[in-house]
Every structure is written in structure tokens, then in C-alpha cells.
Design a protein around this motif. Structure first.
Motif, short mmCIF file in Angstrom:
data_model
loop_
_atom_site.label_atom_id
_atom_site.label_comp_id
_atom_site.label_asym_id
_atom_site.label_seq_id
_atom_site.Cartn_x
_atom_site.Cartn_y
_atom_site.Cartn_z
N ARG A 92 1.43 9.49 -6.59
CA ARG A 92 2.80 9.54 -5.92
C ARG A 92 2.97 8.18 -5.02
O ARG A 92 4.24 7.93 -5.07
CB ARG A 92 2.75 10.58 -4.71
CG ARG A 92 3.95 10.90 -3.65
CD ARG A 92 3.55 11.68 -2.72
NE ARG A 92 2.68 11.42 -1.55
CZ ARG A 92 3.02 10.49 -0.40
NH1 ARG A 92 4.61 10.40 -0.31
NH2 ARG A 92 2.39 10.12 0.33
N LEU A 93 1.99 7.65 -4.41
CA LEU A 93 2.21 6.17 -3.92
C LEU A 93 2.63 5.23 -5.08
O LEU A 93 3.57 4.46 -4.77
CB LEU A 93 1.00 5.86 -3.30
CG LEU A 93 0.64 6.67 -2.01
CD1 LEU A 93 -0.87 6.29 -1.66
CD2 LEU A 93 1.53 6.40 -0.78
N LEU A 121 6.35 5.50 -6.05
CA LEU A 121 7.05 4.88 -4.79
C LEU A 121 7.32 3.39 -5.08
O LEU A 121 8.33 2.75 -4.86
CB LEU A 121 6.52 5.24 -3.21
CG LEU A 121 6.67 6.49 -2.62
CD1 LEU A 121 5.90 6.74 -1.62
CD2 LEU A 121 8.10 7.03 -2.68
N ALA A 122 6.01 2.81 -5.39
CA ALA A 122 6.07 1.21 -5.38
C ALA A 122 7.10 0.95 -6.78
O ALA A 122 7.60 -0.11 -6.71
CB ALA A 122 4.80 0.81 -5.65
N HIS A 150 9.36 2.42 -8.02
CA HIS A 150 10.90 2.69 -7.63
C HIS A 150 11.40 1.43 -6.94
O HIS A 150 12.61 0.79 -7.16
CB HIS A 150 11.19 3.74 -6.61
CG HIS A 150 11.75 4.97 -7.38
ND1 HIS A 150 12.84 4.94 -7.58
CD2 HIS A 150 10.99 6.14 -7.68
CE1 HIS A 150 13.10 6.11 -8.56
NE2 HIS A 150 11.83 6.73 -8.34
N LEU A 151 10.72 0.62 -6.26
CA LEU A 151 11.05 -0.42 -5.43
C LEU A 151 11.13 -1.73 -6.45
O LEU A 151 11.74 -2.66 -6.25
CB LEU A 151 10.29 -0.82 -4.23
CG LEU A 151 10.28 0.19 -3.09
CD1 LEU A 151 9.47 -0.14 -1.86
CD2 LEU A 151 11.78 -0.03 -2.56
N ASP A 152 10.05 -1.93 -7.28
CA ASP A 152 9.85 -3.09 -7.89
C ASP A 152 8.77 -2.63 -9.10
O ASP A 152 7.71 -2.29 -9.17
CB ASP A 152 8.99 -4.05 -7.16
CG ASP A 152 9.10 -5.46 -7.80
OD1 ASP A 152 9.16 -5.53 -8.97
OD2 ASP A 152 8.58 -6.45 -7.08
N GLU A 153 9.61 -2.81 -10.43
CA GLU A 153 8.91 -2.60 -11.75
C GLU A 153 7.44 -3.06 -11.71
O GLU A 153 6.17 -2.39 -12.11
CB GLU A 153 9.41 -3.05 -13.02
CG GLU A 153 9.91 -2.08 -13.95
CD GLU A 153 9.31 -0.70 -14.10
OE1 GLU A 153 8.08 -0.70 -14.60
OE2 GLU A 153 9.65 0.14 -13.49
N PRO A 184 5.28 -4.46 -8.90
CA PRO A 184 5.18 -4.78 -7.61
C PRO A 184 4.28 -5.71 -7.23
O PRO A 184 3.05 -5.83 -7.85
CB PRO A 184 4.82 -3.33 -6.69
CG PRO A 184 4.40 -2.45 -8.18
CD PRO A 184 4.91 -3.04 -9.09
N LEU A 229 0.55 -3.61 -3.56
CA LEU A 229 0.07 -2.24 -4.18
C LEU A 229 -1.39 -1.93 -3.62
O LEU A 229 -1.34 -0.59 -3.52
CB LEU A 229 0.11 -2.48 -5.66
CG LEU A 229 0.03 -1.13 -6.57
CD1 LEU A 229 1.21 -0.40 -6.23
CD2 LEU A 229 0.02 -1.58 -7.81
N LEU A 250 -1.04 -0.22 -0.23
CA LEU A 250 -0.24 1.00 -0.59
C LEU A 250 -1.33 2.16 -0.93
O LEU A 250 -1.49 2.85 -0.27
CB LEU A 250 1.00 0.87 -1.60
CG LEU A 250 1.67 2.16 -1.50
CD1 LEU A 250 2.57 2.62 -0.62
CD2 LEU A 250 2.50 2.05 -2.75
#
Lengths: 400, 400
Positions: free
Chosen positions: A49-50, A53-54, A56-59, A61, A66, A69
Motif C-alpha cells: 500500500r505504501l 502511494l510512493a 503515484h507521486l514518482d515512478e 521515488p 522510500l 515511508l
């Protein structure tokens, strides 16, 4: 009284009900008179899940962020497990990587443990408090959070067991031990009560999912007995020990199978081509397996090898690029191949095993394209279509 | 170039889209030539989700472990926000409490900040890296994770701004500033461009939701200008400053209203009864407000006071227990009361304000049961049914 390190994976703590069941399992171990130190993964699904999320923000990250997170997942599970134990009237304390100085290098996402400070853990043991350690995470020399990569919580557990010189490191997972073969493929597969460390190392390197290779390697470094058990149905599981004698009646202990292999062969007239080619593959981080060489004619050398199918396009592109396009001929490849490996301490003293295996397979019209033997392992390449038959025939023959 | 500390609350970072919007707001501030340090809450809903997990395991979970659990929420949001900034080509680094030594006392769940080490933050500022600090959390002297309680991220932001001697601490929230009254009650309520620190302190102590009292107090300790803005619609917001002159044309700056109050009165013939009674209330952690005393007859003293309605049953029980049951007479209480408070620096130099307020309310047939004045505040007790009319009449009169 023994000192036992217990590791619980994501499915073992995958819900509040599971966390309560694990709390009771830990308390029971302590009530049997043992000292217990616990290492825990994130609740199953949480790391994914985490990670999503990452993504989604940056292919791709930030690797440092990371790790910050992802390591939060273990922080949640250790706190909840400690609460569940305390609720039951026993002393427990959650501990994060920085609280017991799990020092790693600074390779975010795949850090290696360099040092663990045992003072705090020994204090907790003296006070009969159950230490609940967040797995998978460490801190580098600058205090940045790192994570240990795949199988990281197993690695944490084994490292903790090692520095504490524990009597046993118990890996609770969703299977109840190490099997003679994958039970989904071989109906007659049996759980092993014991397996030798070297055999387990081979099985882990062949991708047996039950233990990650790095954690088995770490156990070997410390010579810590490992036990694989199910937290859903805790019985004796499989003990991985360092004894070499009397482990098994059979020279073969287990059979591993790997699909998604591509077989390659080619010829070349210059002997230096192979080393150039292997170097080029290494630069692309492509693992070459089952490499063999033969001399087709006086001046022409033949080579065969396998790679994982997800490296296939990169290998093809390399063969078609210079200098290989002009130096390599007769390229043949075959997709959908599979490796079958017999693993057992008895293999080195029973050279007839490979011959027997080939005879059994020939009776089923299976003629391997490649084969290789190492100390305690014999590997055969068959097609994926033949895999099920091959593994079952070999299991019946060597593990009747 | 100014040094600005920006704090973003849970709704400001409540989704990946919001996190991206906040990243751009931060970058814009930096591009305007400012140095920026950021403090972030957990994504909205996350702290409640974690709290509910804990409550499922234990109605009163271990305070230490609850703080370990809850603080993971901020770890997630700082990592995601740092990623979003890095993705946009700017330097950012997430920092947890232990990484900048946010040292607190060991009162889990409501810890107070004792010390913050500024060295790391100053390094990041020198390298023009945006530091993204996890709010709400600290570490005690033994390295245990603590949390700062309600409004904790505001407190972190103000403390960080204080130790860095920032030029301004910007609190981004889901409202766009401090209003003359609650806009849901008074349609003519206006956003204040400026408010004096002492006035804000009174409003916060009266429960104005926009800033938590502890963070306003901390700002006062450091004399840091605070600004309240909306991250959804960032304009100038409300600046809370330390100037006393020329802040407002009106002696009254704002009107606060509080419901759920219970009014009590009783008589006693011994003067010592009151102090015994107040001591007993204090032991029960019940706050007494608007206390007043009058002499009904020569030897009989009358008292009146208010409490929050959730303390009502405890107060009643106390009055019916010894020694109070025999020493206290004529007990009367009234539920559903409300406090209306006029706040403004001008109140101390305009003694006629309370008289004017009572006149205005009398015109509406509202006759307050209790009233009290302090330095910059005048408070009136009315019934909840009269509250809407009272607040609106007073707003028209004093903030036309």
C-alpha cells in the motif's frame, strides 16, 4: 531455559486477530521457561500500500524517502503487538532500529547490517521484558533510515539471534516448514523435520520461497539453528541445523523447480568472445546459469547457457549488437524452459545420481538439453511442459 | 530573504493530490527567495485509524506503545511530501524527531518539548534543502518516542520556528484565518488581517479551533509572528503579531461562544466550604469557571459558577457526598447554558463595554445569569437558546 528469537511475517500479523494469536504464542513460549526476543514484519499488504502511494507521486521515488515511508509499516505492527502482550499482563517493549542501533551501510532499499548493539536487548532480557523489534529496517552511519530489501525481516531476526548468540531462531511464516518439493507440483511432497544448512542454502538460492537466501547466509555466518514454522499451526516445523551426519536416509533431500528460463546456444570461432560476452552480460546485471561449452569442429566453439526470461530481450539485443553480431553465429534460443534441481548432502558421495535421474527421465521420453552438477546439487534443464512429469518422477525415485 | 516555517495539517496533506499541491506551494515560497522549513501532520484520518486499531486490542493501550503507533502517521506524510518535492527537481529531506533531537519530557501522549538541536536544520538550510519535519512527535531522554497531544504539530512548528529564530511561522489549515466570530453563527463575521498575540491567546483559551492554546503560548515565549492561512486558498490569512497599537479600530477584536455549559449556585454558612469544595473539584480535574460569590444574608454566603456539561454528573455527585451534603444548601443548576466572550486589547481602556453589552442584550430580553471581566476579555452567561441572538447582536454593536 533457552534464548529464542521469534520472527513473524506479514501474514502472521496480518490482522488484529492474528496479532492477538501471535501475542499468545509468544507468551506461551515465555511461560515454557524461555527467554524470547521477537522480530516483526509490517502487516501483510501494508508495504505494498505504501509503495503504491510512493509510485503515484514518482515512478522512481527518492530511495532515501522510500525507506522512511516503508519502514513505518513495521513501526505500526511492533506497537500493536507490544500492546496485545501488555494487555495480557506481560511486559513488552517495542524497539525500532535506532533504539538498538541496527547499523547498516547506506544502500537504501537493500542495505546490509553492519552492527547491532546488544546492550538494550540484554537489559530487556534481564528484566524479563519481551523485546518486539521492527524488522526490515536499519540506520546508516548518518542516522538515515534504511531498509534491508526482500526477506529483510528474516535477515533482522537472524542477525539479532546471531549477536545475542540465541539457541534458536524461529521463522514463523504462512507455510509449516521446508518440503521435499513444492506440494502444489508434487502431491507426495513431505515436510522435512530436519535439513542441513548447506542443503537449505542451495534450496534458497534456487528460489525456494520459504527463506530468503540472505537470511540463510547470515544464519550460517553465526551458526544459528533456524526453524521454519507456521504461526497458524505451530508444530515442530523444519529445523535447519549444522550437523552433516544422519540427517536423511536418502542422498537427495529436496527437489527444486524453476520456470521462466530461456535456453540459448551459439557458436564462435574466437575463444575470447565468450569472456567479452559474459562481461557485457554482467554489466547489464544479467545472471547466466548452466553455462557449458563444447567444441563442434576444430576451430569452432559451441556454447550453451540459460537466463531468466525477463532478461531475454536484453540478451537478444546484445547478441545483435557489435562486436557480437559479427563474431557469434548459429544463435538458437528456446523459451519456456525449466530447471529441476536435486539437492542433498549425499549427492557428492553418490555420483550415480545424475545417471539414474537421466535414465528415469528417458523412460518418460524426457531428454534434458543441459545438465550441471555441483557439490550437493544436480540440475537438469527440461521444457516447462515436461516439468510436472519430471519433478514427480524424480520425487518418486529419490524420495519414495 | 526571510526564514519561514510552514506547517501543514492533516487535511492539507489528506490525499496524494493535496500533497502535490502542498509541494508546489512550498517550492513557490522558496522561489520567492525565502528559506523554508516544513512541519507536517499525518494525513487526515490516519491518526484516528491507528488509534482505533489500538483501541480494538486494548481499551486503555500502553501509553508508550500508543505513541510509537501514532507517530508512524507523520513518518508516512513527511516521506511522501519529500518525494513530491524531489520529483519536481528540488532538494528535500524528511526528518523524524530523533534526527533533529526533538527532546521532550516522558509524558507519553502529551509530552512537552524541552530542547531541539538546530545543527542539522541549519546544515539543510545552508545546502538550500527543504527540511520536512514530522510534527507531533519527540523523543524522551531514554530515546522513547513521545507525542505532543492535541495540536501537537502546531506546537512542533512553533518550537522549530522559535529555535531557528524564524521570521514567520505559517500555520496552513482548512480555514483561511481567524474570524471576528464563528462564521457559522454570525453571518457578518469577517476574517481579521491582524490580531494581537494576547487577543489570540484569549480566543485560543476560549476554544477557538483555529490554533491550539499550547502552540500560541509557545509562539509567545519565542515572540515568533504566527500566520494562519488556508492551504486550499493561500492568501494573506491572519497575522498574529506582538504589536499593541493600531491593530484594530474597535476596542473589541473578536467574539467567542462556548456551548455545553452548566450553571450552578448554592449557599453555605461556613466560608471554608468553598475552598474545600474547589479543592475537591481540582482533585477530580474539573475546571470551574465564572466563579462568583455574594452575601445573601448576614451569615449565609451564596456562590455561583459554571462547569463543562461533561463534568455535570461528577459535580452533582460531589455536592451530594459528605461533607458537602450537610454544609451546602439551596443547590440550583441549569443545563444548556452558553458563554459569550468579547475579546480585545481595547476592553481594558473601555470599561463601558460590559455596560453597553448588557444594555444591548436587555433590548432583546436577554438577562445574563453571570458575567465576568478580565484584562482584555468580558464574558457573559446566557442560555443556549439565546446564544445565536446574543452573539449576533453583540457583533452588530461592537464589530459593525
Amino acid at each position: 531455559m533457552a534464548l529464542i528469537v521469534q520472527k513473524f511475517g506479514g501474514t502472521s500479523v496480518g490482522s488484529l486477530e492474528r496479532i492477538e494469536a501471535v501475542a499468545e504464542l509468544i507468551i506461551k513460549t515465555q511461560q515454557q521457561g524461555h527467554q524470547v526476543v521477537v522480530v516483526v514484519s509490517a502487516m501483510s499488504g501494508e508495504t505494498n500500500r505504501l509503495f503504491n502511494l510512493a509510485k503515484h507521486l514518482d515512478e522512481s521515488p527518492s530511495a532515501r524517502e522510500l525507506d522512511v515511508l516503508l519502514s513505518s509499516g513495521e513501526q505500526v505492527s511492533v506497537a500493536l503487538l507490544a500492546m496485545a502482550i501488555i494487555k495480557r499482563g506481560h511486559s513488552a517493549v517495542s524497539l525500532l532500529a535506532d533504539q538498538i542501533s541496527i547499523r547498516t551501510d547506506n544502500m537504501f532499499g537493500r542495505a546490509r547490517v553492519e552492527h547491532i548493539d546488544t546492550r538494550r536487548l540484554k537489559q530487556e532480557l534481564e528484566h524479563n521484558r519481551i523485546a518486539i523489534i521492527a524488522g526490515f529496517q536499519g540506520r546508516d552511519s548518518e542516522g538515515n533510515i534504511t531498509t534491508l530489501g526482500r526477506g529483510g525481516t528474516d535477515t533482522t531476526a537472524v542477525e539479532i539471534a546471531g549477536v545475542l548468540q540465541a539457541d534458536e531462531c524461529q521463522i514463523y511464516t504462512d507455510v509449516d516448514g521446508v518440503y521435499t518439493a513444492d506440494p502444489r507440483v508434487v502431491s507426495g511432497a513431505r515436510r522435512l523435520n530436519h535439513i542441513n544448512f548447506s542443503e537449505m542454502l542451495e534450496l534458497a538460492s534456487l528460489g525456494a520461497k520459504v527463506l530468503h537466501l540472505r537470511s540463510v547466509e547470515a544464519a550460517g555466518r553465526y551458526q544459528i539453528p533456524l526453524r521454519v514454522l507456521s504461526s497458524f499451526n505451530p508444530d515442530n516445523g523444519t529445523l535447519i541445523s549444522y550437523k552433516e551426519e544422519g540427517m536423511s536416509d536418502s542422498p537427495v533431500t529436496g527437489i527444486a523447480a524453476n520456470k521462466d528460463i530461456v535456453f540459448y546456444q551459439f557458436t564462435a570461432s574466437e575463444a575470447s568472445v565468450l569472456s567479452q560476452f559474459l562481461l557485457a552480460l554482467a554489466k547489464l546485471k544479467i545472471d547466466v546459469d548452466m553455462l557449458s561449452q563444447w567444441s563442434r569442429q576444430a576451430a569452432i566453439l559451441g556454447y550453451a547457457f540459460t537466463v531468466q526470461s525477463n532478461d531475454h530481450l536484453a540478451v537478444l539485443a546484445l547478441l545483435q549488437s557489435e562486436p557480437f553480431a559479427h563474431k557469434i553465429n548459429d544463435v538458437v534460443f528456446e523459451l519456456h524452459q525449466a530447471k529441476v534441481s536435486l539437492v542433498g548432502l549425499g549427492i557428492k558421495s553418490h555420483p550415480e545420481i545424475l545417471a539414474n535421474a537421466l535414465t528415469v527421465l528417458a523412460e518418460q521420453d524426457i531428454y534434458p538439453k543441459l545438465m550441471s552438477t555441483a557439490e550437493i546439487k544436480a540440475t537438469i534443464l527440461v521444457s516447462e511442459a515436461q516439468l510436472h512429469c519430471a519433478v514427480n518422477q524424480l520425487h518418486v525415485t529419490f524420495l519414495p
